[in-house]
Design an enzyme around this catalytic site. Structure first.
Site, mmCIF file in Angstrom:
data_model
loop_
_atom_site.group_PDB
_atom_site.id
_atom_site.type_symbol
_atom_site.label_atom_id
_atom_site.label_comp_id
_atom_site.label_asym_id
_atom_site.label_seq_id
_atom_site.Cartn_x
_atom_site.Cartn_y
_atom_site.Cartn_z
ATOM 1 N N GLU A 17 -46.515 13.090 -42.717
ATOM 2 C CA GLU A 17 -46.634 11.702 -43.161
ATOM 3 C C GLU A 17 -47.231 10.849 -42.048
ATOM 4 O O GLU A 17 -46.785 10.907 -40.904
ATOM 5 C CB GLU A 17 -45.249 11.159 -43.540
ATOM 6 C CG GLU A 17 -45.276 9.693 -43.971
ATOM 7 C CD GLU A 17 -43.909 9.210 -44.413
ATOM 8 O OE1 GLU A 17 -43.370 9.781 -45.391
ATOM 9 O OE2 GLU A 17 -43.368 8.283 -43.776
ATOM 10 N N ALA A 51 -45.185 -2.949 -46.610
ATOM 11 C CA ALA A 51 -44.313 -3.742 -47.473
ATOM 12 C C ALA A 51 -45.133 -4.723 -48.307
ATOM 13 O O ALA A 51 -46.001 -5.432 -47.789
ATOM 14 C CB ALA A 51 -43.295 -4.500 -46.620
ATOM 15 N N GLN A 174 -36.036 10.335 -47.833
ATOM 16 C CA GLN A 174 -35.982 9.556 -46.602
ATOM 17 C C GLN A 174 -35.370 10.455 -45.524
ATOM 18 O O GLN A 174 -34.702 11.446 -45.838
ATOM 19 C CB GLN A 174 -35.112 8.315 -46.818
ATOM 20 C CG GLN A 174 -35.049 7.351 -45.660
ATOM 21 C CD GLN A 174 -36.417 6.946 -45.183
ATOM 22 O OE1 GLN A 174 -36.910 7.496 -44.200
ATOM 23 N NE2 GLN A 174 -37.042 5.988 -45.850
#
Length: 292
Positions: A17, A51, A174
């Protein structure tokens, strides 16, 4: 290119990632890290999304470029909170037309100041429906082994996750610090009839303050034994990085023993720690000495 659901069906995957670069300097680092870690032969990589879509264009551009340049697929993270349906449909259509076959569909976090995010969607399930309408994507979702920080109860969290997975093809978790939490989540989902592959996310941290802050935000409890180890390296950058590799390798070894379908390593756009974890665990090819 390849669909991630097909890759997972073929055997255990190892993937990386990357956060999207936000400056010209960060783009250079991104490309250098991608070049380094590509030599290990991952099955796929993903690129995160800021975000409320603050890195929308950057995420889109680097995902499409990497997907075309490399022999492994690049998957964009995509959140729906704060976006209109038209915005999301345009972006997903762009991905489809560019040949992207995989999307990680996320709800996204509300604004940190408590204000309303706006937009047309609230839940990841709504985004999955839109993605399915636009194209034939392999769709992943997020999972939280200890429970989503905004879920009221664990049973509710498992119910919501099972509902998401019923619509999706796989999940990526997560990060977490106790492998037993992952195993328990998978067993509980299996008892509910949910058998979609759930790939654990593993983070080789590089900052004591950073790992404590991110763990708090994500509801990832740091065991007392790890807190003590963090205290011992706090203030020593290289000792902290080495501990991050050690802990990620410990967590990863336990997960491999548990028979996980894959492993998703957080790079933070640095190759050294990821290379060392892969070497420690015997993952991928050419996981030799790091180049940075």
């Amino acid at each position: 290119m390849a669909r991630i659901d097909d890759l997972l069906a073929s055997g255990r995957t190892v993937s990386f990632e990357f956060p999207p670069p936000k400056t010209p300097e960060a783009l250079v680092t991104f490309d250098e890290t991608m070049e380094d870690l590509a030599q290990l032969g991952p099955q796929f990589i993903s690129v995160t999304y800021g975000a409320l879509g603050t890195t929308r264009d950057t995420t889109r551009d680097v995902v499409i470029r990497v997907d075309k340049e490399r022999d492994f697929p690049a998957m964009p993270h995509l959140t729906c909170v704060g976006h209109t349906r038209a915005e999301l449909e345009e972006l997903v259509t762009h991905y489809r037309d560019a040949g992207i076959e995989n999307i990680l569909a996320l709800a996204g976090d509300p604004p940190a100041d408590g204000s309303e995010a706006g937009g047309d969607f609230t839940y990841a399930t709504e985004l999955i429906e839109l993605v399915r309408e636009v194209g034939d994507f392999s769709v992943g979702v997020a999972a939280f082994p200890e429970m989503h920080p905004r879920s009221p109860h664990r049973d509710d969290d498992l119910r919501f996750l099972a509902a998401k997975l019923a619509q999706a093809d796989f999940a990526i978790t997560q990060f977490f610090w106790d492998p037993a939490d992952y195993v328990s989540m998978v067993e509980d989902l299996s008892a509910r009839g949910c058998d979609k592959p759930i790939v654990p996310g593993v983070m080789p941290f590089t900052s004591v303050a950073g790992v404590r802050r991110m763990s708090g935000m994500n509801g990832s409890a740091i065991p007392a034994s790890l807190e003590a180890r963090l205290d011992r390296v706090d203030g020593d950058k290289e000792a902290t990085r080495a501990l991050g590799v050690e802990v990620a390798s410990e967590v990863g070894a336990a997960l491999l023993e548990a028979g996980v379908p894959g492993m998703h390593l957080y790079t933070m756009n640095r190759a050294a720690s990821v290379r060392q974890v892969c070497a420690n665990l015997g993952l991928l090819r050419d996981a030799g000495p790091p180049s940075d």
